[in-house]
Scaffold this motif. Structure first.
Motif, PDB file in Angstrom:
ATOM      1  N   GLU A 163       0.942  -1.293   0.002  1.00 26.94           N
ATOM      2  CA  GLU A 163       0.059   0.068   0.003  1.00 26.94           C
ATOM      3  C   GLU A 163       0.639   1.190   0.021  1.00 26.94           C
ATOM      4  O   GLU A 163       0.584   2.242  -0.644  1.00 26.94           O
ATOM      5  N   ALA A 164       1.905   1.137   0.817  1.00 23.28           N
ATOM      6  CA  ALA A 164       2.868   2.352   0.961  1.00 23.28           C
ATOM      7  C   ALA A 164       3.246   2.785  -0.591  1.00 23.28           C
ATOM      8  O   ALA A 164       3.441   3.760  -0.944  1.00 23.28           O
ATOM      9  N   GLY A 165       3.724   1.681  -1.275  1.00 23.92           N
ATOM     10  CA  GLY A 165       4.320   1.903  -2.529  1.00 23.92           C
ATOM     11  C   GLY A 165       3.409   2.597  -3.467  1.00 23.92           C
ATOM     12  O   GLY A 165       3.532   3.494  -4.192  1.00 23.92           O
ATOM     13  N   ARG A 166       2.164   1.977  -3.472  1.00 25.17           N
ATOM     14  CA  ARG A 166       0.919   2.617  -4.240  1.00 25.17           C
ATOM     15  C   ARG A 166       0.560   3.834  -3.985  1.00 25.17           C
ATOM     16  O   ARG A 166       0.432   4.894  -4.831  1.00 25.17           O
ATOM     17  N   LEU A 167       0.696   4.327  -2.438  1.00 22.27           N
ATOM     18  CA  LEU A 167       0.349   5.560  -2.415  1.00 22.27           C
ATOM     19  C   LEU A 167       1.302   6.792  -2.619  1.00 22.27           C
ATOM     20  O   LEU A 167       0.864   7.627  -3.132  1.00 22.27           O
ATOM     21  N   SER A 168       2.559   6.326  -2.537  1.00 22.19           N
ATOM     22  CA  SER A 168       3.499   7.144  -2.937  1.00 22.19           C
ATOM     23  C   SER A 168       3.395   7.405  -4.353  1.00 22.19           C
ATOM     24  O   SER A 168       3.676   8.601  -4.932  1.00 22.19           O
ATOM     25  N   TRP A 169       3.081   6.323  -5.322  1.00 21.67           N
ATOM     26  CA  TRP A 169       2.948   6.560  -6.557  1.00 21.67           C
ATOM     27  C   TRP A 169       1.634   7.560  -6.901  1.00 21.67           C
ATOM     28  O   TRP A 169       1.972   8.514  -7.649  1.00 21.67           O
ATOM     29  N   ALA A 170       0.660   7.043  -6.484  1.00 17.39           N
ATOM     30  CA  ALA A 170      -0.519   7.783  -6.886  1.00 17.39           C
ATOM     31  C   ALA A 170      -0.603   9.278  -6.139  1.00 17.39           C
ATOM     32  O   ALA A 170      -1.460  10.011  -6.804  1.00 17.39           O
ATOM     33  N   ARG A 171       0.125   9.702  -5.215  1.00 16.40           N
ATOM     34  CA  ARG A 171      -0.005  11.110  -4.706  1.00 16.40           C
ATOM     35  C   ARG A 171       0.480  12.124  -5.613  1.00 16.40           C
ATOM     36  O   ARG A 171       0.116  13.233  -5.549  1.00 16.40           O
ATOM     37  N   ARG A 172       1.047  11.634  -6.729  1.00 11.51           N
ATOM     38  CA  ARG A 172       1.319  12.398  -7.854  1.00 11.51           C
ATOM     39  C   ARG A 172       0.176  12.969  -8.653  1.00 11.51           C
ATOM     40  O   ARG A 172       0.110  14.095  -9.236  1.00 11.51           O
ATOM     41  N   PHE A 173      -0.821  12.151  -8.408  1.00 12.29           N
ATOM     42  CA  PHE A 173      -1.930  12.415  -9.582  1.00 12.29           C
ATOM     43  C   PHE A 173      -3.366  12.308  -8.733  1.00 12.29           C
ATOM     44  O   PHE A 173      -4.327  12.782  -9.487  1.00 12.29           O
ATOM     45  N   ALA A 174      -3.277  12.131  -7.530  1.00  9.83           N
ATOM     46  CA  ALA A 174      -4.730  12.130  -6.500  1.00  9.83           C
ATOM     47  C   ALA A 174      -4.675  12.521  -5.356  1.00  9.83           C
ATOM     48  O   ALA A 174      -3.248  12.390  -4.761  1.00  9.83           O
TER      49      ALA A 174
ATOM     50  N   PHE B 247     -16.438  15.633  -3.511  1.00 11.92           N
ATOM     51  CA  PHE B 247     -15.403  14.434  -3.277  1.00 11.92           C
ATOM     52  C   PHE B 247     -14.045  15.007  -2.745  1.00 11.92           C
ATOM     53  O   PHE B 247     -13.815  16.157  -2.849  1.00 11.92           O
ATOM     54  N   ALA B 248     -13.490  14.234  -1.533  1.00  8.59           N
ATOM     55  CA  ALA B 248     -12.443  14.897  -1.154  1.00  8.59           C
ATOM     56  C   ALA B 248     -11.201  14.097  -1.531  1.00  8.59           C
ATOM     57  O   ALA B 248     -10.032  14.537  -1.751  1.00  8.59           O
ATOM     58  N   ALA B 249     -11.269  12.730  -1.217  1.00  9.67           N
ATOM     59  CA  ALA B 249      -9.754  12.021  -1.276  1.00  9.67           C
ATOM     60  C   ALA B 249     -10.286  10.619  -1.376  1.00  9.67           C
ATOM     61  O   ALA B 249     -11.408  10.023  -1.129  1.00  9.67           O
ATOM     62  N   HIS B 250      -9.315   9.673  -1.793  1.00 10.34           N
ATOM     63  CA  HIS B 250      -9.499   8.134  -1.750  1.00 10.34           C
ATOM     64  C   HIS B 250      -8.450   7.603  -0.910  1.00 10.34           C
ATOM     65  O   HIS B 250      -7.444   8.235  -0.537  1.00 10.34           O
ATOM     66  N   VAL B 251      -8.827   6.566   0.039  1.00 14.89           N
ATOM     67  CA  VAL B 251      -7.914   6.010   1.028  1.00 14.89           C
ATOM     68  C   VAL B 251      -8.042   4.592   0.348  1.00 14.89           C
ATOM     69  O   VAL B 251      -9.048   4.098  -0.210  1.00 14.89           O
ATOM     70  N   ASP B 252      -7.094   3.693   1.363  1.00 15.48           N
ATOM     71  CA  ASP B 252      -6.993   2.183   1.269  1.00 15.48           C
ATOM     72  C   ASP B 252      -6.700   1.867  -0.242  1.00 15.48           C
ATOM     73  O   ASP B 252      -7.520   1.166  -0.865  1.00 15.48           O
ATOM     74  N   LEU B 253      -5.455   2.062  -0.515  1.00 15.77           N
ATOM     75  CA  LEU B 253      -5.075   1.702  -1.996  1.00 15.77           C
ATOM     76  C   LEU B 253      -4.114   0.708  -2.217  1.00 15.77           C
ATOM     77  O   LEU B 253      -3.166   0.678  -3.029  1.00 15.77           O
TER      78      LEU B 253
END
Ligand SMILES: Nc1ncnc2c1ncn2[C@@H]1O[C@H](COP(=O)(O)OP(=O)(O)O)[C@@H](O)[C@H]1O
Ligand SMILES: [Mg+2]
Length: 269
Positions: free
Chosen positions: A79-90, A199-205
């Protein structure tokens, strides 16, 4: 350190969480906020200001996700890897720390603004919530770049570890409608909303990855239907996303979800 709140049922704080919370927030507070069906727990950690008075030394609250060893939840490192990647776009949680010990693994993130669409306050405004969930999913699907995404969530990847008869029960996937970066667990609780209902944010990725957009749409629409008990709201969800329901793909991706979950639950119990 103070341990607060036992909602929705008493939660025993694992020793490792106790130690981690002490390390992260000193004499602040720890509130259990969520327990999933697979043994995972989430706590809100609030640091105590170092000195009394207006805002001295206060820090944003944090969320600590705890996955006991052997629980079939997505691994916090994944999850940490995905969050770090996704933070650039979401808008997704910012990772502060991730770690593993003998008893389990954990993920510490910074608190995002917004409240989960599962919170009781949204029961009174279900239309806004259904709309925001559709809008939020569309935003992720439109914004996160497939070509740059190192993660996959295709039916082949999801069924790879299943026994042959479970794979047969899922059947062959329908042709891909559109490949997007899927959330991987698009459901009511994993969408945060602003106070005005947007809409504010996505969690649990922990399962974010490239797949047909119907992989998310099928289960998100079912979650909306189940949570708010009103078929009109599913219409609202699809309208906010901007798509007409596709019964064949919906049926396939719900079945895939259920078979994978059944297999996971069996591993855990
Ligand atoms: N960084 C965060 N900011 C705000 N709320 C969060 C954050 N992380 C988790 N939460 C809240 O905690 C709940 C549980 O976290 P989640 O990642 O969904 O765990 P699980 O995998 O057990 O469902 C979420 O539904 C959300 O309400
Ligand atoms: Mg969740």
């Amino acid at each position: 350190m103070v341990v607060r709140g036992v909602h929705p049922a008493p939660v025993e704080i694992p020793d490792a969480v106790h130690a981690l919370a002490g390390w992260y927030v000193g004499w602040g507070s720890v509130t259990p906020v969520w327990r999933n069906d697979l043994g995972g727990l989430t706590f809100r950690l609030e640091g105590a200001p170092l000195l009394p008075g207006p805002d001295t030394g206060s820090r944003p609250a944090r969320y600590l996700k705890w996955v006991p060893a052997g629980a079939p939840c997505p691994d916090p490192f994944a999850e940490a890897g995905r969050l770090s990647w996704a933070r650039r776009f979401a808008v997704v949680p910012k990772v502060i720390d991730v770690g593993r010990g003998d008893d389990g693994a954990w993920l510490l993130t910074e608190e995002l603004r917004g409240t989960s669409a599962i919170e009781p306050r949204w029961r009174g405004r279900p239309r806004a919530a259904a709309h925001a969930i559709g809008e939020g999913l569309r935003l992720l699907h439109d914004t996160a770049p497939v070509a740059d995404c190192p993660f996959t969530w295709t039916p082949a990847a999801r069924t790879a570890a299943l026994p042959a008869e479970a794979r047969a029960a899922v059947g062959r996937p329908p042709a891909v409608d559109r490949l997007v970066v899927c959330h991987g667990d698009a459901c009511v609780p994993n969408t945060l909303l602003h106070d005005d209902g947007t809409f504010a944010a996505h969690v649990d990725l922990g399962e974010l990855g490239v797949a047909d957009r119907w992989s998310d749409l099928a289960v998100a629409s079912r979650s909306v239907a189940r949570r708010f008990q009103d078929p009109q709201l599913v219409t609202e969800f699809f309208a906010a996303y901007g798509i007409a329901p596709d019964p064949d793909r919906i049926e396939y991706y719900r079945r895939l979800w259920d078979v994978v979950e059944r297999h996971r639950t069996r591993l855990w119990r």
